[in-house]
Design a protein around this motif. Structure first.
Motif, PDB file in Angstrom:
ATOM      1  N   UNK A   1     104.658  15.572 124.422  1.00  0.00           N
ATOM      2  CA  UNK A   1     104.272  15.274 123.036  1.00  0.00           C
ATOM      3  C   UNK A   1     102.767  15.415 122.851  1.00  0.00           C
ATOM      4  N   UNK A   2     102.048  14.909 123.851  1.00  0.00           N
ATOM      5  CA  UNK A   2     100.591  14.978 123.798  1.00  0.00           C
ATOM      6  C   UNK A   2     100.125  16.424 123.786  1.00  0.00           C
ATOM      7  N   UNK A   3     100.800  17.219 124.621  1.00  0.00           N
ATOM      8  CA  UNK A   3     100.472  18.638 124.717  1.00  0.00           C
ATOM      9  C   UNK A   3     100.716  19.343 123.378  1.00  0.00           C
ATOM     10  N   UNK A   4     101.839  19.019 122.790  1.00  0.00           N
ATOM     11  CA  UNK A   4     102.161  19.617 121.492  1.00  0.00           C
ATOM     12  C   UNK A   4     101.136  19.177 120.447  1.00  0.00           C
ATOM     13  N   UNK A   5     100.814  17.881 120.490  1.00  0.00           N
ATOM     14  CA  UNK A   5      99.837  17.358 119.537  1.00  0.00           C
ATOM     15  C   UNK A   5      98.502  18.089 119.669  1.00  0.00           C
ATOM     16  N   UNK A   6      98.077  18.303 120.923  1.00  0.00           N
ATOM     17  CA  UNK A   6      96.821  19.039 121.152  1.00  0.00           C
ATOM     18  C   UNK A   6      96.952  20.474 120.661  1.00  0.00           C
TER      19      UNK A   6
ATOM     20  N   UNK B   1     104.267  14.416 112.239  1.00  0.00           N
ATOM     21  CA  UNK B   1     104.392  13.302 111.289  1.00  0.00           C
ATOM     22  C   UNK B   1     103.821  12.025 111.900  1.00  0.00           C
ATOM     23  N   UNK B   2     104.132  11.802 113.188  1.00  0.00           N
ATOM     24  CA  UNK B   2     103.630  10.598 113.850  1.00  0.00           C
ATOM     25  C   UNK B   2     102.119  10.617 113.998  1.00  0.00           C
ATOM     26  N   UNK B   3     101.561  11.800 114.260  1.00  0.00           N
ATOM     27  CA  UNK B   3     100.120  11.884 114.503  1.00  0.00           C
ATOM     28  C   UNK B   3      99.328  12.038 113.210  1.00  0.00           C
ATOM     29  N   UNK B   4     100.022  12.291 112.131  1.00  0.00           N
ATOM     30  CA  UNK B   4      99.340  12.498 110.856  1.00  0.00           C
ATOM     31  C   UNK B   4      98.962  13.946 110.605  1.00  0.00           C
ATOM     32  N   UNK B   5      99.139  14.790 111.619  1.00  0.00           N
ATOM     33  CA  UNK B   5      98.780  16.205 111.467  1.00  0.00           C
ATOM     34  C   UNK B   5      99.630  16.915 110.421  1.00  0.00           C
ATOM     35  N   UNK B   6     100.762  16.307 110.074  1.00  0.00           N
ATOM     36  CA  UNK B   6     101.664  16.924 109.105  1.00  0.00           C
ATOM     37  C   UNK B   6     100.970  17.135 107.755  1.00  0.00           C
ATOM     38  N   UNK B   7      99.974  16.314 107.461  1.00  0.00           N
ATOM     39  CA  UNK B   7      99.296  16.456 106.171  1.00  0.00           C
ATOM     40  C   UNK B   7      98.595  17.805 106.098  1.00  0.00           C
TER      41      UNK B   7
ATOM     42  N   UNK C   1     107.775  13.290 103.961  1.00  0.00           N
ATOM     43  CA  UNK C   1     107.442  12.059 103.237  1.00  0.00           C
ATOM     44  C   UNK C   1     105.963  11.694 103.370  1.00  0.00           C
ATOM     45  N   UNK C   2     105.435  11.842 104.582  1.00  0.00           N
ATOM     46  CA  UNK C   2     104.030  11.486 104.828  1.00  0.00           C
ATOM     47  C   UNK C   2     103.112  12.295 103.905  1.00  0.00           C
ATOM     48  N   UNK C   3     103.469  13.558 103.744  1.00  0.00           N
ATOM     49  CA  UNK C   3     102.675  14.455 102.911  1.00  0.00           C
ATOM     50  C   UNK C   3     102.826  14.084 101.430  1.00  0.00           C
ATOM     51  N   UNK C   4     104.050  13.853 101.017  1.00  0.00           N
ATOM     52  CA  UNK C   4     104.319  13.544  99.609  1.00  0.00           C
ATOM     53  C   UNK C   4     103.642  12.242  99.197  1.00  0.00           C
TER      54      UNK C   4
ATOM     55  N   UNK D   1     110.266  26.217 117.247  1.00  0.00           N
ATOM     56  CA  UNK D   1     110.919  25.838 115.983  1.00  0.00           C
ATOM     57  C   UNK D   1     110.414  24.471 115.510  1.00  0.00           C
ATOM     58  N   UNK D   2     110.480  24.226 114.211  1.00  0.00           N
ATOM     59  CA  UNK D   2     109.929  22.981 113.657  1.00  0.00           C
ATOM     60  C   UNK D   2     110.567  21.718 114.228  1.00  0.00           C
ATOM     61  N   UNK D   3     111.830  21.827 114.673  1.00  0.00           N
ATOM     62  CA  UNK D   3     112.488  20.668 115.277  1.00  0.00           C
ATOM     63  C   UNK D   3     111.704  20.105 116.455  1.00  0.00           C
ATOM     64  N   UNK D   4     110.870  20.949 117.101  1.00  0.00           N
ATOM     65  CA  UNK D   4     110.113  20.489 118.270  1.00  0.00           C
ATOM     66  C   UNK D   4     108.715  19.995 117.933  1.00  0.00           C
TER      67      UNK D   4
END
Ligand code: C2E
Ligand code: MG
Ligand code: MG
Ligand code: MG
Length: 290
Positions: free
Chosen positions: A24-29, A81-87, A122-125, A72-75
């Motif tokens: 997860x951390x790797x993906x976040x980075x 969303x959890x990290x806030x990067x979704x915004x 939802x976080x974005x909206x 894919x977005x599922x990953x």
């Protein structure tokens, strides 16, 4: 494994947990770099009704990872969303989707193609500036709101009903339409839904898969369709893969579809060719009839 450690040994880091946390951390980075390095792409999946005309498309994000290939977005959407990067990612999606649509419109869209659907987290909206920023973008690309559909989920409405419905009403006045995505998988209540300015219900793929052979599923789909009728909403079935599923859906009263049976999500240019080619076929067949 727990036994081998003995009773009183408390294992803080299960290797599996650790690897998934690390992943997860790797993906976040990776996501940070992805935005900077332009590694995201939007693909487009057609939506059709029983006349086989592509009346709309859904924009779906893909991450072209330099080492891992297409992710894919599922990953990564959950993680973002959890990290806030979704915004930031979501803003990129909106801008890209609107610019793409505007450019297609300039090149010439078939009259039968009505709109592009965009997934909104939802976080974005719930961002304070979402409506303002979105309308500004819409003005910039000079698209009518009628060409945009926003896909949201039931669960977003649960916790933020008042705020969400106010935002929806403002956007609705500018012509934007709303679809409830993955319908039936979340908490759904007629009481909530009927107070919202909704246009479309999307039946989740889990109710569509194997529809012909399962009477339980058919019963669920029947209820969903009845709900949509009550609320005067259009119904689109997601994940339609077989002719059997398609005909079962039609018998139950659902006439619009999205799924591999018709097309997988396609890169922008491939989608546009398909869209314009299919309308050319329509044109020719109309001419032949005359
Ligand atoms: P969704 O919005 O429900 O999108 C439909 C998903 O079902 C897509 O997966 C699509 O490729 C897949 N699908 C469509 N037809 C079929 C079929 O016949 N069979 C099967 N097996 N699958 C089918 P995808 O592109 O992997 O996206 C997964 C989810 O990620 C989406 O589900 C949506 O919730 C989210 N997502 C995708 N793009 C975005 C985006 O730009 N922003 C946000 N916030 N979320 C996104
Ligand atoms: Mg969707
Ligand atoms: Mg869905
Ligand atoms: Mg889904």
């Amino acid at each position: 494994r727990v036994k081998a450690l003995g009773r009183n040994d408390f294992q803080f880091f299960d290797p599996e947990m650790q690897s998934s946390a690390q992943e997860r951390l790797e993906i976040e980075k990776g996501l940070h770099q992805a935005l900077d390095n332009n590694e995201f792409e939007l693909w487009f999946q057609p939506q059709l009704c029983s006349d086989d005309t592509i009346f709309a498309a859904e924009a779906l994000i893909r991450w072209k990872h330099p080492q891992k290939g297409i992710i894919l977005p599922g990953s990564f959407i959950n993680i973002a969303e959890d990290s806030g990067q979704i915004v930031e990612i979501g803003n990129w999606v909106l801008k890209q989707a609107l610019e793409q649509l505007a450019s297609w419109k300039q090149r010439g869209l078939p009259k039968t193609f009505k709109k592009l659907a965009i997934n909104i987290s939802p976080v974005q909206f719930m961002q304070v500036n979402f409506v303002e920023d979105f309308l500004k973008l819409l003005n910039e690309v000079k698209l009518p709101g009628q060409m945009i559909e926003l896909e949201i989920t039931e669960n977003m409405l649960l916790n933020n009903f008042e705020i969400a419905s106010n935002k929806m009403k403002i956007l609705k006045r500018r012509g934007i339409s709303f679809a409830i995505d993955d319908f039936g998988t979340g908490y759904s209540s007629l009481k909530y839904l009927r107070h919202l300015p909704l246009d479309v219900l999307k039946i989740d793929r889990s109710f569509v898969t194997g529809l012909r052979s399962s009477s339980d599923q058919a019963a669920i789909v029947e209820v969903i369709i009845a709900t949509a009728d009550r609320l005067d909403l259009m119904i689109i079935a997601e994940g339609v893969e077989t002719l059997n599923e398609r005909s079962a859906l039609m018998e139950l009263g659902c006439h619009c579809f999205q799924g591999y049976l018709f097309s997988k999500p396609l890169p922008a240019e491939v989608f546009f060719s398909k869209l314009t080619a299919s309308s050319a076929v329509n044109l020719i067949s109309t001419e032949q009839e005359l």
